[in-house]
Every structure is written in C-alpha cells, then in structure tokens.
Design an enzyme around this catalytic site. Structure first.
Site, mmCIF file in Angstrom:
data_model
loop_
_atom_site.group_PDB
_atom_site.id
_atom_site.type_symbol
_atom_site.label_atom_id
_atom_site.label_comp_id
_atom_site.label_asym_id
_atom_site.label_seq_id
_atom_site.Cartn_x
_atom_site.Cartn_y
_atom_site.Cartn_z
ATOM 1 N N GLY A 327 0.733 -1.269 0.060
ATOM 2 C CA GLY A 327 0.036 0.033 -0.071
ATOM 3 C C GLY A 327 0.774 1.189 -0.020
ATOM 4 N N SER A 328 0.435 2.441 0.627
ATOM 5 C CA SER A 328 0.926 3.629 0.574
ATOM 6 C C SER A 328 2.429 3.718 1.301
ATOM 7 C CB SER A 328 0.152 4.717 1.229
ATOM 8 O OG SER A 328 -1.027 4.678 0.346
ATOM 9 N N THR A 329 2.701 2.724 2.099
ATOM 10 C CA THR A 329 4.074 2.644 2.777
ATOM 11 C C THR A 329 5.003 2.363 1.429
ATOM 12 O OG1 THR A 329 4.314 0.543 3.041
ATOM 13 C CG2 THR A 329 3.294 1.600 4.770
ATOM 14 N N PHE A 330 4.698 2.218 0.463
ATOM 15 C CA PHE A 330 5.719 1.928 -0.530
ATOM 16 C C PHE A 330 5.987 3.163 -1.316
ATOM 17 C CE2 PHE A 330 6.724 0.634 -5.227
ATOM 18 C CZ PHE A 330 7.790 -0.385 -4.711
ATOM 19 N N LYS A 331 5.162 4.200 -1.046
ATOM 20 C CA LYS A 331 5.235 5.521 -1.555
ATOM 21 C C LYS A 331 6.695 6.116 -1.282
ATOM 22 C CE LYS A 331 0.400 6.540 -2.173
ATOM 23 N NZ LYS A 331 -0.844 7.234 -1.294
#
Length: 648
Positions: A327-331
């Site tokens: 999810g957005s942790t990969f941003k």
C-alpha cells in the site's frame, strides 16, 4: 681374488650389526605381543570372558543436552527439563515382548490401543532398537519400574532431558520447536549420526531450533554396561558424558515480544522492531501464536487440526513468511526513486482532482474529491495517490523497482528462520519472465502506490524504514552471540542515496504524524524527545468496480473479514536521532491510520521506554484507553539466569 684381512673384518662387523638389528626387531615384536597378551588375558580378562560367553557387554549412546537459548538480556527462552521415561529392547526381552508389556501395564497406565500400537512398532524396528514405551512419567511411576526391573527383561527406566519453552506463545515463531526424528528427516541426511537413531531423539523442525541445529544439538556420550542373559543391566562398566550443545543469545527482547504479542491481541497480524544502528531485531511477533511445547510432547490430532483450520493461520510466521501489497508505505520508495532520478525535486507539484485518466481508464485517489496541488512532502503527509500516478509515468517502473530493492523490498534477507519470503519488486523483465507479457502503464501506476504486483513482508518493510531513517545499508540480524562469543557485524555502508533526498522523505514522514492534517496525527507521540515519523498504508484485497464507486464504496466494516483491506504502518523514532524502526501489518484490519498506526506507536513507545511508557507520551484523549489496556495486560519481568550452563 683373495680378500684382504681388512675386508674380512669389515664384512664381519657388518654381519654383527645386521644381526643385532634383526634381533632388536624380533625382541620388540615379542615384547609388543607379550604386552598385548597380558592386557587381554589378565587386565581385561573378565571383560573378554563376558564377551565370549554371552556377548553381554552393551554400548549405549547417551543423548546430549540440547544447547540453551537466551534473549538479548540473558533471559532463558528455550531450556531443558527433567524427563522420566521407559524403553524396551526386543532383543533383550527374551522374545516375548507382549508378556513384558502386560507386566509393565500393571505399573503404569497402558491401554489396549497403545499396546497394539507398540507391538506394531516393534515388528517394524530392528531387534536392537530401543522403543519408548512411556514418556514423562511421574517419579512414583519411574521408581516402581526400577524396583521391578528383574521381572521386566529388556525394560530400561531412563532419566533424561526434554526441551521446554518457558514463554510458550510469545516466541513460538522465532524459536520454532523440536520434535522426534522422522524417517523423512533421516532421508535428507547423507550419513546420519548414530545419535539420531536414539528412541524419541528430537531435532529442530522450525525456526532457530531448525536453522541452528548443528550448534544446538551437542555430541552424544556413551555408557558400557553388563547385561545378563535376560537382558537386565547388571552394572555399568564405564560412562562418558556427552557434550552439551552450544548456547545461543538472540537479539530478541523477550519482554518487548511479550508486550507486542498482547498488543496485537486477537488480530491476524505481525509486528517487527529493528535497531536502526545495528540491524538487530528486537521483536518478531506474529499473531495469533501457538504453544510449541505441545509439539515437543506430541501434539494431539485435535489440537493440530484446530491450528491448521484456523482462518488466522497461527502456524504461519507472518513477519517473514507473509507477503502483502504494501500500500502507501511503498510511496517512500517511489518518491526516493523520482528524487534520485532527478525527474522531480522537493518543490515539484502535481494537481490531484481525485483521479488520473490514462488510456481511457480512471485511476482513483483514495480521497474522492482530490487533494488539489501537492508537493513532495505534502504527497506523503496526505498520502495523495494521484501524485504518485504522475510520478510513476515520469520515473518508470525499472527505476522504482531498483530503488525498492535498494531499500530491502523484493530481497530475501538471510536469517536463521524458516521459509523467508523474497517478496516482489516488479519490473519489465520480471513480468516477461513470470507471465510472458509486456509491462503496461497501468501496472506502473498500481505499483507506485504499493498495489498490483508489489509484495513485501513486515520484515522487509521494517528494513526499508530503517534504511530511509539512517541512509545506511541496514541488514537484519537475529543471533547476538554463540557460546558467549559476540557475533560482530561489519560497519554499515552507506545506502548510496543523496542525503538531501532522504531528508525530504523523512520530513514527509514527520508531517504524516505531526502536521495538523497528517494522515496518522491521532497516533502521534507527544513526548518531544521521542518524536516519531511514520507512513500509513491500506492495501486492497478486492477490486472495486466502477458501479460500486458510482453508488458509494462499501466500508470495510460492512464486508466479511476476509474481504477487508489490510492495514499497514511503518515508523521510526526519535526523529532527530533515529534508534528504532517498526512495521505493523494487520490482515484485513481496515485503515492503516486507524488500526495499524496506534499498535505500532505503542510498541515503539515500549521499546524507547524500556518498559511501559508514561501515559503523557500519547495525546491526552487517549491516556485513559492506554491505561486500561496496560492494566489488562499480564506483563512479566523475567530475571536473567545465574552464570553457568544450567539445564533449566
């Protein structure tokens, strides 16, 4: 030609020397034979007489004590306990095993089913192989068998050690467990040691117990005993004790692990804590857990089936085996890839109307109405999806994947644990090899926000966060010392990322927690000395159709548990001088900010405080809830053992 007197004298001397040499050799041989005969006929006469009369000297192996395992503070987390059992050797039972079993059943409980099971086992095994009849006897049962030994030919009461795990559920996935050596185990070993053939001998099957088996097993001893014609032991002739296995000290903090286990509660979840200065893993917690002691003692079919059929998968170590769309942790990886490639800088702005249309398809932002103009820091603060859709088109998937692997995602980290997952940091070559298909722009957009093909484990997310926090190539470590010798790590090399770009990403993570509109502000740490930076993540496990979007997306609470989103959160602290990084994944937990972030914050606070943190470290409105939660917990404060190689 006549020899001279001088030549004759030389020949005579040569003959004398040869005679003396030959005589000396003969004398040496005679003396050696004499000494050997003296030893056989006088010194060891009784022993050889017994051997020739009835082959009555038996050599029995003594199983070694398994090595101990401690946590980073010296607390025992895997030890040995006294175990009384009884074995029977068919060769020494006078050929009537069933009769011996009947007599033994009058001393200890033994059902007809158990007796039939034992008789089948005796028919399969060699006559010289001892079979365990009963295990974990009481002292009264053990002593009654010893007293009645003359009437029980071939029966041997034994006192040994058995593995036990004092903290049971807390460290089950890290330690694994030991269990009886199986035929499958033996088939995988080219030349198995004789000790592996001992009845009920146990080896590591999972986790540290399995991966460090060579260190923990130890070396078998042996005893030479005299037995009579009925197989009863008459006396012990000699004994050589085995060598206990090596002692391991892990980097894990048992107290922190215990707290994390309770903080995760009944969730299907995982939490990882890593020291960002050394790479030492202080916590690897997978929930729910199981009791490894049941496997040591022989788990029942009912208990094992309940573990296998549980929908929260208690046997799986989610910290290293579980892989999830991050999810957005990969941003964090996508943003660093764009900054390092030079396609954006801190001031680059993209407009978010709530979606981005590419190739006739709309890619939506989580915020339906959009975020408006966003710069790099704001893109993390608000977790704007459209910003990353735009960025992905400019930087390309290959550079995003390269940065992800540099941060530790899509990389198998070598640890003494079972089934460590590699995860996936996909690129064009990966899709061609995996699916024989070309990469599409939509694949890049999905990957940029941690969806699509991207998969990461909680361990990898913790490593990623540690590397972002320090700019160092952190490698996770689980073994701190072996037999008291520290396992030193090399100086950590630089990650190879521009420090200015790292500072910008760190500032975005700080804004997530501490700005007025940060997505995880409610889970912040208000104690300034422990200021925390983090990033939320929510990963979908189902497709949302256009029709569903038109009528309103169904909330997680209205969906069956298995269709709800995963909740993720990563963080580090203190912000100005990072010391620890944490990752938390809650399967089907819903939103990362609402579910995973508070758990990660509390685990990080416990780590920083070295125990229960002061309530003043969290926002005032949450202090009552935290106090009630802590009061309900059953925390323990184990004392380090005294010096020495104690068995329990």
């Amino acid at each position: 030609m006549t020899k001279s007197p001088r030549d004759a004298m030389k020949n005579s001397r040569r003959m004398v020397r040869r005679g003396l040499l030959l005589g000396g050799i003969q004398l040496g041989v005679v003396m050696t034979l004499g000494l050997r005969l003296h030893g056989m006929q006088i010194k060891h006469a009784d022993e050889y007489r017994m051997l020739s009369d009835g082959n009555s000297i038996k050599i029995r192996l003594l199983p070694p004590a398994r090595g101990l395992i401690h946590d980073r503070k010296g607390v025992l987390i895997a030890g040995n306990e006294q175990n009384y059992r009884v074995t029977l050797t068919r060769e020494e039972a006078g050929g009537d095993v069933e009769s011996v079993l009947r007599r033994l059943s009058k001393l200890i409980p033994m059902s007809e089913a158990r007796m039939e099971e034992l008789l089948k086992e005796f028919s399969k095994e060699r006559a010289i192989t001892p079979i365990v009849l009963a295990d974990r006897l009481t002292w009264e049962e053990f002593s009654s068998i010893a007293v009645n030994a003359p009437a029980l030919p071939g029966v041997t009461p034994e006192s040994g050690l058995s593995r036990y795990y004092p903290r049971s559920y807390d460290l089950a996935h890290v330690l694994g467990y030991v269990s009886r050596v199986s035929d499958y185990d033996l088939s995988r070993i080219e030349n198995p040691e004789p000790v592996l053939m001992l009845p009920e001998f146990q080896i590591g099957k999972l986790g540290v117990e399995a991966k460090m088996e060579d260190v923990l097993r130890g070396t078998a001893g042996q005893r030479r005993v005299e037995v009579n014609n009925s197989g009863r032991e008459m006396r012990e002739l000699s004994r050589k004790e085995g060598q206990q296995g090596g002692t391991l000290q892990l980097t894990i903090d048992a107290g922190l692990q215990n707290y994390a286990e309770q903080r995760l509660g009944t969730e299907s979840a995982a939490a990882v804590v890593i020291d960002v200065q050394t790479g030492e893993l202080l916590c690897l917690c997978s929930s729910p857990s199981f009791d490894p002691n049941k496997f040591v003692r022989g788990i029942s079919s009912k208990d094992y089936t309940s573990l296998l059929e549980h929908n929260h998968r208690p046997l799986a170590d989610k910290t290293v085996q579980g892989v999830y769309p991050p999810g957005s942790t990969f941003k964090l990886a996508t943003l660093l890839a764009g900054l390092e490639a030079g396609v954006i800088n801190g001031g680059s702005r993209f407009f978010c109307p709530g979606y981005l249309e590419v190739g006739g398809r709309r890619f939506h932002c989580w915020r339906r109405g959009g975020h408006g103009q966003m710069d790099a820091i704001q893109s993390l603060e608000h977790s704007c999806d459209v910003y990353y859709y735009e960025l992905a088109q400019r930087v390309g998937i290959d550079r995003i994947a390269e940065m992800a692997r540099k941060l530790g995602v899509g990389v198998r980290h070598e640890l003494p644990l079972s089934a460590i997952a590699q995860g996936i940091a996909p690129d064009r070559a990966w899709k061609r090899e995996k699916y024989d298909q070309e990469w599409q722009i939509g694949d890049s957009l999905n990957a940029s926000i941690g969806q699509g093909f991207v998969l990461a484990s909680p361990l990898q997310l913790a490593v990623m966060t540690a590397r972002v926090a320090t700019g160092k190539l952190i490698e996770p470590r689980l073994i701190r010392a072996i037999d008291g010798v520290p396992q030193l790590h090399e100086e950590l090399p630089d990650l190879g990322v521009d420090p200015r770009n790292l500072k910008l990403v760190q500032a975005g993570m700080d804004a997530v927690m501490n700005s007025a509109r940060g997505t995880a502000r409610s889970a912040r740490i208000v104690a300034e000395e422990w200021r925390m930076a983090g990033k939320t993540g929510t990963s979908q496990v189902r497709n949302i159709t256009a029709a569903e979007r038109a009528r309103g997306v169904v909330s997680n609470e209205q969906l069956p548990w298995e269709r709800r989103d995963h909740a993720l959160f990563v963080c580090f602290a203190p912000y100005e001088a990072p010391r620890y990084a944490v990752s938390v994944v809650v399967e089907h937990g819903g939103g990362g900010s609402a579910v995973a972030a508070p758990i990660a914050r509390d685990i990080l606070l416990f780590t920083l405080a070295g125990g229960l943190p002061p309530l003043t470290a969290v926002p005032e409105a949450q202090r009552g809830e935290m106090e009630a939660r802590h009061n309900a917990m059953k925390l323990y404060s184990p004392q380090p053992p005294k010096q020495g190689r104690s068995q329990a």
